[in-house]
Design a protein around this motif. Structure first.
Motif, PDB file in Angstrom:
ATOM      1  N   ARG A   1      23.793  34.156 -54.837  1.00 48.53           N
ATOM      2  CA  ARG A   1      22.896  34.834 -53.901  1.00 48.53           C
ATOM      3  C   ARG A   1      23.665  35.318 -52.676  1.00 48.53           C
ATOM      4  O   ARG A   1      23.422  36.423 -52.172  1.00 48.53           O
ATOM      5  CB  ARG A   1      21.756  33.910 -53.471  1.00 48.53           C
ATOM      6  N   LEU A   2      24.600  34.522 -52.183  1.00 45.75           N
ATOM      7  CA  LEU A   2      25.411  34.944 -51.046  1.00 45.75           C
ATOM      8  C   LEU A   2      26.128  36.259 -51.363  1.00 45.75           C
ATOM      9  O   LEU A   2      26.219  37.152 -50.520  1.00 45.75           O
ATOM     10  CB  LEU A   2      26.438  33.862 -50.692  1.00 45.75           C
ATOM     11  N   LEU A   3      26.628  36.372 -52.589  1.00 49.55           N
ATOM     12  CA  LEU A   3      27.307  37.608 -52.977  1.00 49.55           C
ATOM     13  C   LEU A   3      26.318  38.761 -53.076  1.00 49.55           C
ATOM     14  O   LEU A   3      26.602  39.873 -52.623  1.00 49.55           O
ATOM     15  CB  LEU A   3      28.020  37.403 -54.313  1.00 49.55           C
ATOM     16  N   ASP A   4      25.136  38.490 -53.617  1.00 52.61           N
ATOM     17  CA  ASP A   4      24.142  39.553 -53.800  1.00 52.61           C
ATOM     18  C   ASP A   4      23.687  40.154 -52.474  1.00 52.61           C
ATOM     19  O   ASP A   4      23.382  41.349 -52.398  1.00 52.61           O
ATOM     20  CB  ASP A   4      22.929  39.021 -54.567  1.00 52.61           C
ATOM     21  N   VAL A   5      23.633  39.302 -51.432  1.00 47.26           N
ATOM     22  CA  VAL A   5      23.160  39.791 -50.131  1.00 47.26           C
ATOM     23  C   VAL A   5      24.319  40.053 -49.165  1.00 47.26           C
ATOM     24  O   VAL A   5      24.120  40.246 -47.978  1.00 47.26           O
ATOM     25  CB  VAL A   5      22.145  38.822 -49.491  1.00 47.26           C
TER      26      VAL A   5
ATOM     27  N   ASP B   1      26.754  38.129 -47.944  1.00 49.46           N
ATOM     28  CA  ASP B   1      26.796  37.146 -46.859  1.00 49.46           C
ATOM     29  C   ASP B   1      27.934  36.149 -47.063  1.00 49.46           C
ATOM     30  O   ASP B   1      27.763  34.942 -46.922  1.00 49.46           O
ATOM     31  CB  ASP B   1      25.451  36.409 -46.765  1.00 49.46           C
ATOM     32  N   SER B   2      29.097  36.661 -47.380  1.00 54.05           N
ATOM     33  CA  SER B   2      30.245  35.784 -47.612  1.00 54.05           C
ATOM     34  C   SER B   2      30.615  34.987 -46.371  1.00 54.05           C
ATOM     35  O   SER B   2      31.032  33.825 -46.466  1.00 54.05           O
ATOM     36  CB  SER B   2      31.443  36.615 -48.070  1.00 54.05           C
ATOM     37  N   TYR B   3      30.458  35.607 -45.199  1.00 54.08           N
ATOM     38  CA  TYR B   3      30.842  34.927 -43.961  1.00 54.08           C
ATOM     39  C   TYR B   3      30.100  33.602 -43.802  1.00 54.08           C
ATOM     40  O   TYR B   3      30.714  32.563 -43.516  1.00 54.08           O
ATOM     41  CB  TYR B   3      30.571  35.830 -42.760  1.00 54.08           C
TER      42      TYR B   3
END
Length: 423
Positions: free
Chosen positions: A387-391, A393-395
């Protein structure tokens, strides 16, 4: 076992440090100092490393010097003669608009006996907003936001930018009768000097028709005034054979290729063979990460196409097409997160992806570390890595597990640096 294998992050950081050191502007500036003029020597410049370039020039020039350069907020440094102005990056602001006017005013009244030394590096496109008549700063801000979200390669972005500007595409150099010598730190795959910072002092043969084709290809919704401008001769940028550029010259004083070679030497000095895939890799960050991960897994399992242990190096500039808003992070963080998903469980693989200017995107980190245990750590922290990758939001993910790579401004910019250690 060599120290590089017992402390992978220290090893990867040492390779990044070697790459940045090789891009030190002082070395390149010293090697390409122009002859002193009969008249004045005036410095102009733009980019995330422009202040450090000005300081380096001051240290070796040995004569009267004056001028102004613009850099990103927080990237300034102490100089004696050249004024440092700070403005917004990656989205332009009013101080950048004022800085563009200052640069043009600084060179406009110079004579053929004078010399302009232009210090140009990555980031200059956003730092030099200068919309043509009929367009506003807000229009240029909207344009930059659309380009950054589009997934277009930097070279395509800059074709559009230079045809919607009164300073890019060689126009700054065309505004003066003085001889212009451009010293350029390249952050562009292929090192085309006219693409760095959209070429304020170096023209090329791209056309407004090409800009319109790029706008159509990436579905950019520009204001009608911008489309009208591109459909008029007013958008035509000067060509390289224009007499205004007859006495001018330019030099690439630092580049990704030189920096990767330095990193490779640093790896070998620590007992690890190094290979350079390319210094001009482009494409979606997550897609580039999948290719790198596949190579790392092949090396780990089959000792091909390289024999482990090995440091796999690459540079260039990837892109992120924003399919969702609200996330934090840049292209190197996105690369690291996608790589982590693809090497999950491969504990002998360690990686660092970072921007050589010290800032990845709009946050405080240069990039992030990733390894075979990254995904386990993210899940243990209660985060969903997919989900982090999809949005985008890697930081937030890497911050939660302490894997951000934070170093602050480096004073140079030769774009992305990627190193993967297969131990």
């Amino acid at each position: 076992m060599t120290p590089s294998l017992t402390s992978p992050r220290t090893f990867l950081t040492s390779l990044f440090d070697a790459a940045v050191k090789a891009a030190d502007p002082l070395t390149g500036i010293t090697a390409h100092l122009p002859e002193k003029p009969k008249g004045r020597t005036v410095v102009v410049g733009a980019g995330k490393g422009a202040a450090q370039m000005a300081r380096a020039l001051e240290s070796v020039w040995g004569g009267p010097l004056e001028g102004v350069v613009v850099t990103r907020y927080g990237y300034g440094c102490e100089t004696r003669h050249v004024e440092i102005v700070e403005a917004s990056h990656p989205v332009p602001d009013a101080l950048g608009l004022a800085a563009s006017k200052r640069l043009i005013e600084t060179v406009r009244d110079l004579t053929a006996d004078d010399l302009v030394i232009a210090l140009i590096c990555g980031g200059g496109s956003a730092l030099l907003p200068s919309p043509p008549e009929g367009l506003t700063l807000d229009d240029e801000i909207a344009l930059n936001e659309m380009l950054l979200a589009s997934g277009a390669p930097i070279s395509a972005m800059n074709v559009v930018r230079k045809h919607l500007s009164t300073i890019k595409g060689g126009r700054l150099a065309a505004a003066t009768k003085a001889r212009v010598v451009s010293l350029i730190v390249s952050d562009i795959p292929g090192d085309n000097p006219a693409h760095v910072a959209s070429g304020p002092t170096v023209p090329d043969r791209s056309t407004r028709r090409q800009a319109l084709e790029i706008i159509a290809q990436y579905g950019l919704k520009l204001p009608q005034a911008a489309i009208d401008h591109l459909n008029s001769e007013r958008a035509d940028a000067p060509l390289p054979d224009d007499p205004a550029f007859a006495r001018n010259s330019h030099h690439i004083i630092a580049s990704a290729g030189v920096s990767l070679e330095a990193a490779a030497l640093a790896a070998r000095a620590q007992g690890v063979e190094a290979v350079i895939l390319s210094d001009a890799i482009e494409g979606e960050s997550r897609d580039v990460a999948l290719v790198h991960a596949a190579i790392a897994r092949e090396v780990l399992g089959r000792d091909r196409p390289f024999t482990k242990p090995v440091a796999i190096l690459s540079g260039g500039e990837t892109t992120v097409t924003l399919l969702a808003k609200g996330g934090k992070g840049g292209r190197n963080g996105e690369f690291s997160l996608a790589l982590a998903l693809a090497i999950d469980g491969y504990d002998a693989v360690h990686a660092l992806a970072a921007d050589t200017d010290g800032i990845d995107g709009s946050e405080t980190n240069a990039g992030a570390f990733a390894d075979g245990g990254t995904i386990r750590r993210l899940r243990a922290a209660g985060l969903d890595p997919r989900r982090l990758l999809d949005v985008h939001d890697s930081y937030s993910g890497f911050k939660a597990i302490g894997d951000l790579f934070e170093i602050g401004p480096t004073g140079t910019n030769v774009n992305d640096f990627r190193a993967i250690l297969v131990a």
